[in-house]
Structure formats: structure tokens, C-alpha cells
Design a protein around this motif. Structure first.
Motif, PDB file in Angstrom:
ATOM      1  N   SER A   1       0.841  -1.194   0.000  1.00  0.00           N
ATOM      2  CA  SER A   1       0.000   0.000   0.000  1.00  0.00           C
ATOM      3  C   SER A   1       0.875   1.243   0.000  1.00  0.00           C
ATOM      4  O   SER A   1       2.036   1.206   0.442  1.00  0.00           O
ATOM      5  CB  SER A   1      -0.939   0.026   1.217  1.00  0.00           C
ATOM      6  OG  SER A   1      -0.206   0.202   2.417  1.00  0.00           O
ATOM      7  N   LEU A   2       0.313   2.333  -0.474  1.00  0.00           N
ATOM      8  CA  LEU A   2       1.036   3.605  -0.437  1.00  0.00           C
ATOM      9  C   LEU A   2       1.331   4.016   1.001  1.00  0.00           C
ATOM     10  O   LEU A   2       2.404   4.550   1.299  1.00  0.00           O
ATOM     11  CB  LEU A   2       0.218   4.690  -1.131  1.00  0.00           C
ATOM     12  CG  LEU A   2      -0.153   4.474  -2.607  1.00  0.00           C
ATOM     13  CD1 LEU A   2      -0.921   5.686  -3.129  1.00  0.00           C
ATOM     14  CD2 LEU A   2       1.078   4.212  -3.448  1.00  0.00           C
ATOM     15  N   SER A   3       0.381   3.750   1.890  1.00  0.00           N
ATOM     16  CA  SER A   3       0.581   4.157   3.283  1.00  0.00           C
ATOM     17  C   SER A   3       1.659   3.319   3.963  1.00  0.00           C
ATOM     18  O   SER A   3       2.418   3.831   4.795  1.00  0.00           O
ATOM     19  CB  SER A   3      -0.738   4.056   4.059  1.00  0.00           C
ATOM     20  OG  SER A   3      -1.242   2.730   4.021  1.00  0.00           O
ATOM     21  N   ALA A   4       1.767   2.033   3.617  1.00  0.00           N
ATOM     22  CA  ALA A   4       2.833   1.211   4.178  1.00  0.00           C
ATOM     23  C   ALA A   4       4.187   1.707   3.684  1.00  0.00           C
ATOM     24  O   ALA A   4       5.175   1.718   4.435  1.00  0.00           O
ATOM     25  CB  ALA A   4       2.623  -0.254   3.808  1.00  0.00           C
ATOM     26  N   THR A   5       4.247   2.119   2.429  1.00  0.00           N
ATOM     27  CA  THR A   5       5.484   2.706   1.907  1.00  0.00           C
ATOM     28  C   THR A   5       5.821   3.995   2.646  1.00  0.00           C
ATOM     29  O   THR A   5       6.975   4.242   2.998  1.00  0.00           O
ATOM     30  CB  THR A   5       5.360   2.974   0.399  1.00  0.00           C
ATOM     31  OG1 THR A   5       5.145   1.730  -0.278  1.00  0.00           O
ATOM     32  CG2 THR A   5       6.601   3.639  -0.156  1.00  0.00           C
ATOM     33  N   ALA A   6       4.807   4.832   2.879  1.00  0.00           N
ATOM     34  CA  ALA A   6       5.039   6.085   3.605  1.00  0.00           C
ATOM     35  C   ALA A   6       5.541   5.816   5.018  1.00  0.00           C
ATOM     36  O   ALA A   6       6.467   6.493   5.506  1.00  0.00           O
ATOM     37  CB  ALA A   6       3.763   6.912   3.640  1.00  0.00           C
ATOM     38  N   ALA A   7       4.949   4.835   5.690  1.00  0.00           N
ATOM     39  CA  ALA A   7       5.397   4.506   7.054  1.00  0.00           C
ATOM     40  C   ALA A   7       6.844   4.011   7.037  1.00  0.00           C
ATOM     41  O   ALA A   7       7.643   4.369   7.922  1.00  0.00           O
ATOM     42  CB  ALA A   7       4.478   3.447   7.653  1.00  0.00           C
ATOM     43  N   TRP A   8       7.188   3.206   6.024  1.00  0.00           N
ATOM     44  CA  TRP A   8       8.577   2.744   5.874  1.00  0.00           C
ATOM     45  C   TRP A   8       9.509   3.922   5.623  1.00  0.00           C
ATOM     46  O   TRP A   8      10.604   3.997   6.195  1.00  0.00           O
ATOM     47  CB  TRP A   8       8.643   1.744   4.725  1.00  0.00           C
ATOM     48  CG  TRP A   8      10.029   1.296   4.361  1.00  0.00           C
ATOM     49  CD1 TRP A   8      10.801   0.401   5.041  1.00  0.00           C
ATOM     50  CD2 TRP A   8      10.803   1.724   3.230  1.00  0.00           C
ATOM     51  NE1 TRP A   8      12.021   0.244   4.394  1.00  0.00           N
ATOM     52  CE2 TRP A   8      12.044   1.034   3.280  1.00  0.00           C
ATOM     53  CE3 TRP A   8      10.573   2.610   2.174  1.00  0.00           C
ATOM     54  CZ2 TRP A   8      13.044   1.216   2.318  1.00  0.00           C
ATOM     55  CZ3 TRP A   8      11.560   2.786   1.214  1.00  0.00           C
ATOM     56  CH2 TRP A   8      12.775   2.098   1.293  1.00  0.00           C
ATOM     57  N   MET A   9       9.081   4.865   4.794  1.00  0.00           N
ATOM     58  CA  MET A   9       9.908   6.034   4.522  1.00  0.00           C
ATOM     59  C   MET A   9      10.154   6.851   5.789  1.00  0.00           C
ATOM     60  O   MET A   9      11.261   7.359   6.015  1.00  0.00           O
ATOM     61  CB  MET A   9       9.266   6.896   3.435  1.00  0.00           C
ATOM     62  CG  MET A   9       9.325   6.298   2.046  1.00  0.00           C
ATOM     63  SD  MET A   9       8.626   7.389   0.781  1.00  0.00           S
ATOM     64  CE  MET A   9       9.809   8.763   0.834  1.00  0.00           C
ATOM     65  N   TRP A  10       9.135   6.998   6.628  1.00  0.00           N
ATOM     66  CA  TRP A  10       9.334   7.712   7.884  1.00  0.00           C
ATOM     67  C   TRP A  10      10.367   6.990   8.759  1.00  0.00           C
ATOM     68  O   TRP A  10      11.247   7.616   9.370  1.00  0.00           O
ATOM     69  CB  TRP A  10       8.014   7.842   8.643  1.00  0.00           C
ATOM     70  CG  TRP A  10       7.219   9.071   8.327  1.00  0.00           C
ATOM     71  CD1 TRP A  10       5.955   9.138   7.810  1.00  0.00           C
ATOM     72  CD2 TRP A  10       7.616  10.432   8.545  1.00  0.00           C
ATOM     73  NE1 TRP A  10       5.551  10.439   7.682  1.00  0.00           N
ATOM     74  CE2 TRP A  10       6.546  11.262   8.134  1.00  0.00           C
ATOM     75  CE3 TRP A  10       8.777  11.037   9.054  1.00  0.00           C
ATOM     76  CZ2 TRP A  10       6.605  12.655   8.200  1.00  0.00           C
ATOM     77  CZ3 TRP A  10       8.846  12.419   9.125  1.00  0.00           C
ATOM     78  CH2 TRP A  10       7.764  13.208   8.701  1.00  0.00           C
ATOM     79  N   ARG A  11      10.263   5.660   8.828  1.00  0.00           N
ATOM     80  CA  ARG A  11      11.229   4.905   9.653  1.00  0.00           C
ATOM     81  C   ARG A  11      12.646   5.069   9.105  1.00  0.00           C
ATOM     82  O   ARG A  11      13.598   5.249   9.874  1.00  0.00           O
ATOM     83  CB  ARG A  11      10.833   3.423   9.694  1.00  0.00           C
ATOM     84  CG  ARG A  11       9.534   3.147  10.433  1.00  0.00           C
ATOM     85  CD  ARG A  11       9.363   1.676  10.742  1.00  0.00           C
ATOM     86  NE  ARG A  11       9.232   0.830   9.564  1.00  0.00           N
ATOM     87  CZ  ARG A  11       8.078   0.557   8.963  1.00  0.00           C
ATOM     88  NH1 ARG A  11       6.940   1.086   9.417  1.00  0.00           N
ATOM     89  NH2 ARG A  11       8.035  -0.243   7.915  1.00  0.00           N
ATOM     90  N   MET A  12      12.769   5.020   7.786  1.00  0.00           N
ATOM     91  CA  MET A  12      14.098   5.159   7.187  1.00  0.00           C
ATOM     92  C   MET A  12      14.639   6.576   7.401  1.00  0.00           C
ATOM     93  O   MET A  12      15.837   6.763   7.641  1.00  0.00           O
ATOM     94  CB  MET A  12      14.041   4.836   5.697  1.00  0.00           C
ATOM     95  CG  MET A  12      13.786   3.365   5.369  1.00  0.00           C
ATOM     96  SD  MET A  12      15.065   2.251   6.044  1.00  0.00           S
ATOM     97  CE  MET A  12      14.246   1.640   7.530  1.00  0.00           C
ATOM     98  N   ARG A  13      13.774   7.587   7.330  1.00  0.00           N
ATOM     99  CA  ARG A  13      14.243   8.951   7.570  1.00  0.00           C
ATOM    100  C   ARG A  13      14.744   9.102   9.000  1.00  0.00           C
ATOM    101  O   ARG A  13      15.762   9.770   9.246  1.00  0.00           O
ATOM    102  CB  ARG A  13      13.128   9.953   7.281  1.00  0.00           C
ATOM    103  CG  ARG A  13      13.593  11.407   7.365  1.00  0.00           C
ATOM    104  CD  ARG A  13      12.480  12.389   7.083  1.00  0.00           C
ATOM    105  NE  ARG A  13      12.981  13.754   7.048  1.00  0.00           N
ATOM    106  CZ  ARG A  13      12.221  14.831   6.843  1.00  0.00           C
ATOM    107  NH1 ARG A  13      10.915  14.692   6.645  1.00  0.00           N
ATOM    108  NH2 ARG A  13      12.750  16.032   6.832  1.00  0.00           N
ATOM    109  N   ASP A  14      14.035   8.477   9.933  1.00  0.00           N
ATOM    110  CA  ASP A  14      14.476   8.529  11.323  1.00  0.00           C
ATOM    111  C   ASP A  14      15.866   7.915  11.486  1.00  0.00           C
ATOM    112  O   ASP A  14      16.690   8.394  12.281  1.00  0.00           O
ATOM    113  CB  ASP A  14      13.482   7.790  12.220  1.00  0.00           C
ATOM    114  CG  ASP A  14      12.160   8.533  12.372  1.00  0.00           C
ATOM    115  OD1 ASP A  14      12.130   9.752  12.097  1.00  0.00           O
ATOM    116  OD2 ASP A  14      11.162   7.887  12.745  1.00  0.00           O
ATOM    117  N   GLU A  15      16.131   6.846  10.749  1.00  0.00           N
ATOM    118  CA  GLU A  15      17.422   6.167  10.871  1.00  0.00           C
ATOM    119  C   GLU A  15      18.531   6.870  10.092  1.00  0.00           C
ATOM    120  O   GLU A  15      19.669   6.955  10.567  1.00  0.00           O
ATOM    121  CB  GLU A  15      17.298   4.719  10.373  1.00  0.00           C
ATOM    122  CG  GLU A  15      16.425   3.835  11.247  1.00  0.00           C
ATOM    123  CD  GLU A  15      16.504   2.381  10.843  1.00  0.00           C
ATOM    124  OE1 GLU A  15      17.549   1.969  10.309  1.00  0.00           O
ATOM    125  OE2 GLU A  15      15.522   1.653  11.072  1.00  0.00           O
TER     126      GLU A  15
END
Length: 460
Positions: free
Chosen positions: A382-396
Motif C-alpha cells: 500500500s502507499l501508506s505502508a510505503t510512507a510509514a517505511w519512509m518515515w522509519r528510514m528517515r528517522d534512521e
């Protein structure tokens, strides 16, 4: 890029990916955003390349080495932005679509890129398509109320949230722990050997592409990039955006089927009989309601690899809600604020393009497992799952501390582009970012108008 790629391989439960075959050429960021788009985009595209290389090795023993330039990976996230038709930029956003200030200091994003969505929102607001009247009507109402009414009417509006506001939503609790892709075995079937290998990893493999706009069609385009025979099935009754048909249409065949009629459904099921991958990028349950869900298709092709793609994850209170990249960005706190507090989208469409590449990656992993283990494999994204992954990656990963002031102009990326003569005119488009053994992909087919081809598999 190591961490984002590792997280994608972990999500796919693919622990023996041939990482030694991958070479990444790193360059400074080219897109005007603090988001670390380059490592995320590179990871998604590299995952596709690694899976394609592994699949080809299983077929014929040949081991392709994968090369990726981070500039090309970044630019791929804005592919439609750099599309030219007869030398002119191909637009895909309706002037109506955008951010509007609502009551009490809130903001709402109204999406009207399809006429029926724009006209529905105008009717809801009780105004004509006049910018001043639209702004005045929106300013009288709370953003949350506009979002709720639009959704109840099957329209597209999003209250603009910052990240903290988003994490307070019940749906966010579902998305926070949701992996960017999920691959599951839905049933046992014998192993299926691949057909005799050709020069390209996916030659002689077939995919039905039932999708619209960008994310889903990009999955089909990516499969075609590596040699799959991809047949896009569109409805003659649904509107489309020509520039996106072009952008995502390279390498594909395209046919019309009306799945609301029995003849159309029977024809599709006939195509499924000799299909390897089926992509469903319509709203959840839309195809199942027509007898074309994953369980229905398995009766026709028991070992079919199926991929489903939606705006929001298929669980939680927002399951089934309409959505596009821009709406999900606005909803999930990705729309940045300028000095005057006006929100703005990222200078690319990473949710669409990354999700498209990930859907292709998931399909490839499913094909590999079907060959090695047997079984009926299904992937969900889903687009939202991708967005959530992007937020996690930005945090890291942290932010780009000194991003460019502006995206490259079209003239700046011509070195990464090719010109194709098509029925739409002379099309200038970015080349695929992946190179196999240092050789770039050559499309087997230029984009064609929707419905151009008969509803049968080519070459037999």
C-alpha cells in the motif's frame, strides 16, 4: 543505502539475496528535499535488480551484475515530471487539485485530477470551478469535516496533518508496524519450472496488469523492463490521464475489458489460465465483488502469483479508502510547510514509484519461491505502508542537510533520457535506472494508447 535495502529484503523474508552482484554509484542528492530519497529509491530499485538477476540465474545459470546510479534512482521518483511529448511537458494535475486553507487555521488537500472527482467536490462545496469561490467555500469549513464528507461521498480530500497529528489516528497504529510489503503463501501447489530462458530474465513469463495512475502501472512497467509479457487491462468506462499512460506504458500491451459484463469476466479468466503474475491495484474487494478475487483466480490458475496494491493497508478503519500519492503524503505528515505555513508536496512522487518498484520486487520473489518451493504466493502493498517505511528510514538515516534549491530542469536530465516515436507523438522519457552487466534496458515496445491490443496474449 545498506539499511533501506536490508529492511526490504527482511520484509520479503529473502535472506540469501546475491548482494555481491550489486554496485551502487553514489552522487550528491539531485532532488530539492530534505528527505533522503536517494537511498530509499535506490534500495527499492536495487531489490528489483537483485531478484531479476537471481531469477535469471535459476533459469539458465547466468549471473547478471547490477549497476545503479543514485541520481537515476532519484530522478525515477519524478519520472512523469520529466516526460515530454513533442517537446512539451506532459501535465497530469488538474489546476483544481491542491492545498486550500480551511477554517480555524487548518488545511485540506483536494484531489480532482479526474473530472468526476473534481466535479463531485465542486458539487459538495456548492460552487462552480472558480478558484476564488472554491477558496471561500473551503475557508468556511473545518478541514476534518471536509475530509469526512468527501470520503463519505467516495471523493478524495485529505486534512493536512503533521506527523504528530497523524500518529494520533487509529489508522496510524496499523500503519506504524506495517512492513512495506508482505508476501504470504496462500496454498500448496507443486513446484513450477520456468519456461526456457531467453536473453532477458523474465522472457516468456506473463503478467496481467489491472491498475491505474502510477503505482500499479509502474509495477507492470518494471516487469516489462526485464522481459515479461505484460498485458494491461483497462476499462473502457474509466477516465485516464494520458501522460501517465505514456510514462508507465513502456514495454506493455494494452487491452480493454468491461469486467462489469460476463463476457469481459470470462475473457479475463481465460487470460489468467496461462498467466504467471496478476496485479490488482483497484480498491480492496472491487475485483472480488466481480468474482475476480485471489481465491477465484486460484481456481483457474492454482499457482498464480498475485499482487494487491491499495492506498491504505487492507486493515484498520481506513481499509478501502480511496487515495493517491499526494493524498497519502498530506494525510501522513509528509507535506512540508513553507515559511508562510503553506503546505507543499515533496518534489517527486516517491510513494507511487517506490511502491510500484516494490510490487514488482514482490512479484519476482513470488516467482522464485513458486519455482523453488511450490505454492500459491500473494503479496500485499500500500502507499501508506510505503510512507510509514519512509518515515522509519528517515528517522534512521537523517535528513539531507544541504539539498539542492530546486529540482533539475528537463534540459538538465536529457543525458539520462531517450526519445521514442509513438502514437502519442515524439516522447522524451527517462531511461530505466537499472543496468545489467553495465548494459541499459532497451524497451521491447513503446507506449500505446489504452485498448490498442486484442484481449489475448501475443505470440500464441
Amino acid at each position: 543505502m545498506e539499511r533501506p535495502l536490508k529492511s526490504l529484503l527482511e520484509a520479503a523474508d529473502w535472506h540469501d539475496a546475491p548482494l555481491e552482484r550489486l554496485t551502487i554509484e553514489h552522487f550528491s542528492p539531485v532532488l530539492a528535499t530534505a528527505w533522503p530519497i536517494a537511498p530509499m529509491a535506490s534500495a527499492a530499485i536495487a531489490a528489483v535488480g537483485l531478484a531479476a538477476s537471481r531469477l535469471h540465474e535459476l533459469r539458465c545459470g547466468e549471473r547478471h551484475h547490477i549497476h545503479l546510479d543514485t541520481r537515476c534512482a532519484e530522478l525515477a521518483m519524478a519520472s512523469s515530471t520529466y516526460l515530454l511529448v513533442d517537446g512539451q511537458a506532459a501535465k497530469f494535475r488538474d489546476p483544481f487539485t491542491g492545498f486550500y486553507r480551511a477554517a480555524e487555521g487548518g488545511w485540506v488537500y483536494l484531489h480532482g485530477n479526474f473530472p468526476h472527482l473534481r466535479n463531485g467536490l465542486l458539487a459538495m462545496l456548492k460552487v462552480d470551478n472558480s478558484p476564488g469561490d472554491i477558496r471561500a467555500a473551503v475557508a468556511r469549513r473545518a478541514a476534518g469535516d471536509l475530509e469526512a464528507e468527501a470520503i463519505s461521498l467516495g471523493l478524495c480530500a485529505a486534512r493536512v496533518r503533521n506527523r504528530a497529528e497523524w500518529t494520533g489516528e487509529l489508522q496510524a497504529q496499523r500503519e506504524t508496524s506495517c512492513p512495506p510489503l508482505q508476501i504470504n503463501c496462500l496454498g500448496s501447489t507443486p513446484r513450477r519450472d520456468f519456461p526456457p530462458a531467453g536473453e532477458r530474465p523474465l522472457s516468456e513469463l506473463r503478467m496481467l496488469d489491472l491498475s491505474r495512475v502510477i503505482a500499479g502501472p509502474m509495477a507492470g512497467r518494471t516487469m516489462a523492463e526485464h522481459g515479461a509479457t505484460v498485458l494491461r487491462v483497462a476499462s473502457p468506462k474509466l477516465p485516464f490521464i494520458e501522460s501517465l499512460v505514456i510514462d508507465t506504458g513502456f514495454g506493455k500491451h494494452s487491452t480493454f475489458l468491461d469486467l462489469g459484463e460476463e463476457t469481459g469476466r470470462r475473457t479475463l479468466l481465460g487470460l489468467v489460465e496461462s498467466c504467471d503474475v496478476f496485479l490488482d491495484a483497484y480498491r480492496p474487494s472491487a475485483l472480488a465483488a466481480r468474482g475476480l478475487g485471489a481465491a477465484d483466480l486460484s481456481l483457474v490458475r492454482p499457482d498464480l502469483v498475485s499482487v494487491s496494491l491499495s492506498a491504505f493497508s487492507r486493515g484498520g478503519p481506513w481499509a478501502g479508502r480511496r487515495g493517491y500519492d499526494s493524498l497519502v503524503q498530506s494525510t501522513m505528515g509528509m507535506a512540508s510547510s513553507s515559511p508562510d505555513d503553506t503546505p507543499g508536496l515533496l518534489p517527486c512522487q516517491p510513494l507511487d514509484y517506490i511502491t510500484g518498484y516494490l510490487a514488482a520486487f514482490a512479484a519476482l520473489v513470488g516467482l522464485i519461491r513458486r519455482h523453488q518451493e511450490g505454492g500459491r504466493w500473494h503479496a500485499s502493498l500500500s502507499l501508506s505502508a510505503t510512507a510509514a517505511w519512509m518515515w522509519r528510514m528517515r528517522d534512521e538515516l537523517g535528513d539531507n542537510l544541504d539539498p539542492p534549491a530546486a529540482n533539475p530542469q528537463t534540459a538538465d536530465v536529457l543525458a539520462f533520457s531517450d526519445v521514442y516515436e509513438t502514437d502519442f507523438g515524439s516522447v522524451t522519457a527517462l531511461r530505466p535506472p537499472l543496468r545489467m552487466n553495465r548494459v541499459g534496458t532497451e524497451w521491447s515496445r513503446v507506449p500505446v494508447p489504452l485498448g490498442r491490443d486484442p484481449a489475448r496474449w501475443p505470440h500464441g
